[in-house]
Design an enzyme around this catalytic site. Structure first.
Site, PDB file in Angstrom:
ATOM      1  N   GLY A 116       4.006   1.036  -1.982  1.00 53.80           N
ATOM      2  CA  GLY A 116       3.639   0.474  -3.330  1.00 53.80           C
ATOM      3  C   GLY A 116       5.027  -0.091  -4.043  1.00 53.80           C
ATOM      4  O   GLY A 116       4.784  -1.083  -4.811  1.00 53.80           O
ATOM      5  N   SER A 117       5.982   0.216  -3.643  1.00 48.88           N
ATOM      6  CA  SER A 117       7.163  -0.316  -4.251  1.00 48.88           C
ATOM      7  C   SER A 117       7.401  -1.670  -3.729  1.00 48.88           C
ATOM      8  O   SER A 117       7.727  -2.394  -4.201  1.00 48.88           O
ATOM      9  CB  SER A 117       8.403   0.545  -3.958  1.00 48.88           C
ATOM     10  OG  SER A 117       8.438   1.896  -4.402  1.00 48.88           O
TER      11      SER A 117
ATOM     12  N   ASP B 234      -0.953   4.475  -9.606  1.00 48.20           N
ATOM     13  CA  ASP B 234      -1.441   5.562  -9.974  1.00 48.20           C
ATOM     14  C   ASP B 234      -2.795   5.746 -10.330  1.00 48.20           C
ATOM     15  O   ASP B 234      -3.334   6.884 -10.517  1.00 48.20           O
ATOM     16  CB  ASP B 234      -0.689   6.246 -11.263  1.00 48.20           C
ATOM     17  CG  ASP B 234       0.761   6.661 -10.986  1.00 48.20           C
ATOM     18  OD1 ASP B 234       1.032   6.833  -9.592  1.00 48.20           O
ATOM     19  OD2 ASP B 234       1.628   6.902 -11.699  1.00 48.20           O
TER      20      ASP B 234
ATOM     21  N   SER C   5      -0.453   1.752  -4.329  1.00 53.17           N
ATOM     22  CA  SER C   5       0.383   2.887  -3.528  1.00 53.17           C
ATOM     23  C   SER C   5      -0.601   3.620  -2.809  1.00 53.17           C
ATOM     24  O   SER C   5      -1.301   4.280  -3.412  1.00 53.17           O
ATOM     25  CB  SER C   5       1.645   3.412  -4.250  1.00 53.17           C
ATOM     26  OG  SER C   5       2.219   4.399  -3.615  1.00 53.17           O
TER      27      SER C   5
ATOM     28  N   HIS D 295      -1.251  10.065  -4.057  1.00 48.60           N
ATOM     29  CA  HIS D 295      -1.986   9.021  -4.750  1.00 48.60           C
ATOM     30  C   HIS D 295      -3.340   9.554  -4.192  1.00 48.60           C
ATOM     31  O   HIS D 295      -3.669  10.017  -3.237  1.00 48.60           O
ATOM     32  CB  HIS D 295      -1.532   7.806  -4.652  1.00 48.60           C
ATOM     33  CG  HIS D 295      -0.261   7.370  -5.280  1.00 48.60           C
ATOM     34  ND1 HIS D 295       0.693   6.704  -4.872  1.00 48.60           N
ATOM     35  CD2 HIS D 295       0.101   7.969  -6.487  1.00 48.60           C
ATOM     36  CE1 HIS D 295       1.736   6.691  -5.827  1.00 48.60           C
ATOM     37  NE2 HIS D 295       1.518   7.288  -6.616  1.00 48.60           N
TER      38      HIS D 295
ATOM     39  N   ASN E  73      10.451  -8.580   5.615  1.00 46.10           N
ATOM     40  CA  ASN E  73       9.436  -8.046   6.589  1.00 46.10           C
ATOM     41  C   ASN E  73       8.978  -6.909   5.899  1.00 46.10           C
ATOM     42  O   ASN E  73       9.561  -5.650   6.331  1.00 46.10           O
ATOM     43  CB  ASN E  73      10.185  -7.826   7.911  1.00 46.10           C
ATOM     44  CG  ASN E  73       9.446  -7.332   8.727  1.00 46.10           C
ATOM     45  OD1 ASN E  73       8.175  -7.424   8.881  1.00 46.10           O
ATOM     46  ND2 ASN E  73       9.633  -7.052   9.945  1.00 46.10           N
TER      47      ASN E  73
END
Length: 364
Positions: A91-92, A200, A221, A226, A295
């Site tokens: 998710g980041s 979330d 994410s 989650h 990447n």
């Protein structure tokens, strides 16, 4: 031989992972012991199908993203009801790719440049804000409401600066949709791009519509706490404009201009016939890179897990809502001591349900 191996893996997982199976799957819940047992706020929920799918992908040993990843992207987009999805490794990373996409030259006049301002919230997860700074953009913070934990949308106008404010990028906090009516109206008024951090909030709804479908892009994410998990993993969806796909894939895949999937050649049928900028005519398109990229691809076995998680997502969503209701009822005697979280547009909660404000909007 593979069939035999997978059947043994199915038997093993069925026996070994009983504590992780979904509710109603023939497993008796463990009796809770007050004062002894902890209450986990979240955790991975799976059955033997995810384990078999991951093992099958591993036996084929196509490790990088391939057919399973492409299938997950299509199925996830269908679940959301959006134009498309690009899968990534967290998710980041999804937030980093979304923020990077805002700066692409392919957006033309809508492109964000260094020093442009993006409105976000003062209290949230760091990887909603860090990608803005990493791309040379300036986050402008508005405060959070203490009950919804989301942005105080009445501060949007104060945060806006003509010629400098170019986008809004904020999260639906802990699954609670922010005031999408106010935010989308604000973005439309000033022609701003909107990115929903939906990491979330998979399955949450605003006025009956899934979050992650209102903005130009939305991020997801798939970390174990989650709604669904790929172990690690994330995604970026685009609701309407398909040009975001090639932009996101370029930033995810080293910045390349070519869109051939791994192991594929000459999808465009003009691999040596391109003329781009000052490049020599006929330069191999597969070796043209149009962005400073990364990447950030996932593994195909992660996507194989995710495809089976996606089949269970509606049950997961309903279980989370039931768990919230159970806990809230159990903590009712503490109302005088705590200001409990409320959904956007809710004025109050009672055992009869939520009391909504006069706006006519509801979130779920």
């Amino acid at each position: 031989m593979k069939k035999d191996i997978l059947e043994r893996i199915r038997e093993y997982s069925t026996a070994a992972h009983k504590g992780c199976r979904p509710q109603g799957d023939g497993i008796e819940p463990k009796k809770f012991v007050p004062g002894t047992d902890s209450v986990p706020y979240a955790g991975r929920v799976f059955d033997q199908e995810e384990v078999v799918a991951a093992s099958s992908a591993l036996l084929d040993f196509w490790l990088t993203m391939g057919a399973e990843g492409q299938a997950f992207e299509e199925e996830f987009a269908q679940f959301l009801g959006v134009r498309g999805t690009v899968l990534t490794n967290s998710g980041s990373s999804a937030n980093l790719l979304a923020a990077s996409a805002l700066t692409s030259f392919r957006l033309g006049e809508k492109r964000l440049k260094r020093g442009d301002e993006v409105i976000t919230v003062a209290a949230g997860f760091p990887t909603t804000v860090a990608p803005l700074i990493q791309n040379g953009l300036c986050p402008v913070f508005i405060d959070n409401d203490t009950q919804t934990l989301n942005a105080r949308t009445e501060m949007l106008e104060e945060a806006y600066r003509p010629g400098k404010t170019k986008a809004v990028f904020m999260a639906h906090t802990l699954g609670n949709p922010f005031d999408l009516s106010a935010v989308t109206a604000f973005c439309k008024k000033y022609d701003l791009l909107l990115v929903e951090d939906n990491c979330d909030a998979l399955g949450s709804r605003y006025d009956g519509q899934l979050t992650g479908t209102f903005g130009d892009m939305a991020t997801q994410s798939f970390y174990p706490p989650h709604h669904i998990t790929l172990g690690e993993g994330g995604a970026i969806s685009y609701a309407r404009d398909v040009k975001f796909r090639s932009i996101l894939e370029s930033f995810r895949d080293w910045g390349r201009d070519c869109w051939c999937a791994s192991g594929k050649d000459n999808t465009c049928q003009k691999r040596f016939k391109w003329k781009i900028g000052d490049m020599p005519a006929g330069y191999d398109h597969k070796f043209i890179y149009s962005h400073i990229g990364y990447n950030l691809k996932p593994l195909d076995l992660q996507a194989a897990i995710g495809r089976h998680q996606l089949k269970k997502v509606n049950g997961f969503i309903e279980s989370r809502k039931a768990n919230w209701e159970h806990l809230r009822r159990g903590l009712k005697n503490l109302d005088e001591h705590f200001e409990f979280q409320l959904p956007a547009h809710a004025k109050n909660w009672s055992e009869n349900g939520f009391e909504w404000d006069s706006s006519g909007h509801k979130s779920d």
